[in-house]
Design a protein around this motif. Sequence first.
Motif, PDB file in Angstrom:
ATOM      1  N   ARG A   1      11.076   5.523  24.903  1.00  0.00           N
ATOM      2  CA  ARG A   1       9.992   6.501  25.092  1.00  0.00           C
ATOM      3  C   ARG A   1      10.525   7.927  25.114  1.00  0.00           C
ATOM      4  NH1 ARG A   1       5.519   3.035  24.818  1.00  0.00           N
ATOM      5  NH2 ARG A   1       6.236   1.110  25.745  1.00  0.00           N
ATOM      6  N   SER A   2       9.793   8.817  24.453  1.00  0.00           N
ATOM      7  CA  SER A   2      10.138  10.238  24.480  1.00  0.00           C
ATOM      8  C   SER A   2       8.878  11.066  24.275  1.00  0.00           C
ATOM      9  CB  SER A   2      11.185  10.577  23.417  1.00  0.00           C
ATOM     10  OG  SER A   2      10.661  10.404  22.129  1.00  0.00           O
ATOM     11  N   ILE A   3       9.010  12.345  24.557  1.00  0.00           N
ATOM     12  CA  ILE A   3       7.944  13.329  24.323  1.00  0.00           C
ATOM     13  C   ILE A   3       8.538  14.399  23.421  1.00  0.00           C
ATOM     14  CG2 ILE A   3       6.370  15.000  25.366  1.00  0.00           C
ATOM     15  CD1 ILE A   3       5.847  12.399  26.669  1.00  0.00           C
ATOM     16  N   ARG A   4       7.833  14.739  22.362  1.00  0.00           N
ATOM     17  CA  ARG A   4       8.266  15.821  21.475  1.00  0.00           C
ATOM     18  C   ARG A   4       7.140  16.837  21.356  1.00  0.00           C
ATOM     19  NH1 ARG A   4      11.069  12.194  16.726  1.00  0.00           N
ATOM     20  NH2 ARG A   4      12.519  11.130  18.113  1.00  0.00           N
ATOM     21  N   THR A   5       7.502  18.070  21.133  1.00  0.00           N
ATOM     22  CA  THR A   5       6.476  19.095  20.928  1.00  0.00           C
ATOM     23  C   THR A   5       6.268  19.311  19.438  1.00  0.00           C
ATOM     24  OG1 THR A   5       8.081  20.893  21.025  1.00  0.00           O
ATOM     25  CG2 THR A   5       6.998  20.293  23.094  1.00  0.00           C
ATOM     26  N   ALA A   6       5.027  19.668  19.100  1.00  0.00           N
ATOM     27  CA  ALA A   6       4.669  19.980  17.717  1.00  0.00           C
ATOM     28  C   ALA A   6       3.681  21.139  17.752  1.00  0.00           C
ATOM     29  CB  ALA A   6       4.039  18.777  17.034  1.00  0.00           C
TER      30      ALA A   6
ATOM     31  N   THR B   1      -1.179  18.499  27.523  1.00  0.00           N
ATOM     32  CA  THR B   1      -0.250  18.968  28.551  1.00  0.00           C
ATOM     33  C   THR B   1       0.961  18.048  28.633  1.00  0.00           C
ATOM     34  OG1 THR B   1      -1.218  17.675  30.360  1.00  0.00           O
ATOM     35  CG2 THR B   1      -2.175  19.869  29.936  1.00  0.00           C
ATOM     36  N   MET B   2       2.066  18.604  29.083  1.00  0.00           N
ATOM     37  CA  MET B   2       3.280  17.815  29.268  1.00  0.00           C
ATOM     38  C   MET B   2       3.061  16.742  30.332  1.00  0.00           C
ATOM     39  SD  MET B   2       6.360  17.093  28.548  1.00  0.00           S
ATOM     40  CE  MET B   2       7.650  18.189  28.123  1.00  0.00           C
ATOM     41  N   ALA B   3       2.364  17.072  31.399  1.00  0.00           N
ATOM     42  CA  ALA B   3       2.118  16.109  32.479  1.00  0.00           C
ATOM     43  C   ALA B   3       1.349  14.889  31.970  1.00  0.00           C
ATOM     44  CB  ALA B   3       1.370  16.774  33.624  1.00  0.00           C
ATOM     45  N   ALA B   4       0.338  15.115  31.147  1.00  0.00           N
ATOM     46  CA  ALA B   4      -0.448  14.003  30.602  1.00  0.00           C
ATOM     47  C   ALA B   4       0.400  13.146  29.667  1.00  0.00           C
ATOM     48  CB  ALA B   4      -1.681  14.526  29.872  1.00  0.00           C
ATOM     49  N   ALA B   5       1.241  13.778  28.864  1.00  0.00           N
ATOM     50  CA  ALA B   5       2.110  13.030  27.949  1.00  0.00           C
ATOM     51  C   ALA B   5       3.127  12.193  28.720  1.00  0.00           C
ATOM     52  CB  ALA B   5       2.825  13.991  27.005  1.00  0.00           C
ATOM     53  N   MET B   6       3.728  12.777  29.753  1.00  0.00           N
ATOM     54  CA  MET B   6       4.700  12.041  30.561  1.00  0.00           C
ATOM     55  C   MET B   6       4.043  10.863  31.271  1.00  0.00           C
ATOM     56  SD  MET B   6       7.072  14.969  32.227  1.00  0.00           S
ATOM     57  CE  MET B   6       8.531  15.542  31.381  1.00  0.00           C
ATOM     58  N   ASP B   7       2.852  11.084  31.782  1.00  0.00           N
ATOM     59  CA  ASP B   7       2.128  10.011  32.463  1.00  0.00           C
ATOM     60  C   ASP B   7       1.810   8.872  31.493  1.00  0.00           C
ATOM     61  OD1 ASP B   7       0.764   8.883  34.781  1.00  0.00           O
ATOM     62  OD2 ASP B   7      -1.085   9.311  33.662  1.00  0.00           O
ATOM     63  N   ALA B   8       1.378   9.205  30.290  1.00  0.00           N
ATOM     64  CA  ALA B   8       1.055   8.179  29.291  1.00  0.00           C
ATOM     65  C   ALA B   8       2.294   7.375  28.905  1.00  0.00           C
ATOM     66  CB  ALA B   8       0.426   8.826  28.055  1.00  0.00           C
ATOM     67  N   ALA B   9       3.414   8.055  28.691  1.00  0.00           N
ATOM     68  CA  ALA B   9       4.643   7.364  28.299  1.00  0.00           C
ATOM     69  C   ALA B   9       5.157   6.476  29.427  1.00  0.00           C
ATOM     70  CB  ALA B   9       5.711   8.382  27.898  1.00  0.00           C
ATOM     71  N   LEU B  10       5.126   6.978  30.654  1.00  0.00           N
ATOM     72  CA  LEU B  10       5.605   6.194  31.790  1.00  0.00           C
ATOM     73  C   LEU B  10       4.714   4.986  32.044  1.00  0.00           C
ATOM     74  CD1 LEU B  10       7.651   5.872  34.042  1.00  0.00           C
ATOM     75  CD2 LEU B  10       6.282   7.429  35.422  1.00  0.00           C
ATOM     76  N   THR B  11       3.414   5.164  31.952  1.00  0.00           N
ATOM     77  CA  THR B  11       2.477   4.047  32.117  1.00  0.00           C
ATOM     78  C   THR B  11       2.725   2.976  31.060  1.00  0.00           C
ATOM     79  OG1 THR B  11       0.822   5.497  33.097  1.00  0.00           O
ATOM     80  CG2 THR B  11       0.035   3.428  32.175  1.00  0.00           C
TER      81      THR B  11
END
Length: 89
Positions: free
Chosen positions: A77-82, A24-34
């Motif tokens: 830090r970034s989030i990308r979709t694959a 999920t996007m929320a989990a990815a954002m939380d991991a990157a921010l942490t």
Amino acid sequence: MPEQPEPVAFVVMIGDAPIAVAHTMAAAMDAALTAEKRHGHGDGQYEYLWSEHSPTEWRLKSRRQGGDRNRFAWTLRSIRTAPLLNPAA
């Protein structure tokens, strides 16, 4: 029959290197921010903002709270979709 959206994974990046994958996007954002807070900006003096850099990439920005500078600076830090190649049915 309406076409279903293609299932994607959310890849947490630091620079150009993938460091984690989330469902999920929320989990990815939380991991990157942490991770960002743990490696240098965890003192509570920074605020963070996610920005959609492109339709498949979100980037994390930060700025020091209470300073005279109002601008956010890009972090690494970034989030990308694959696309998921073999999604679970």
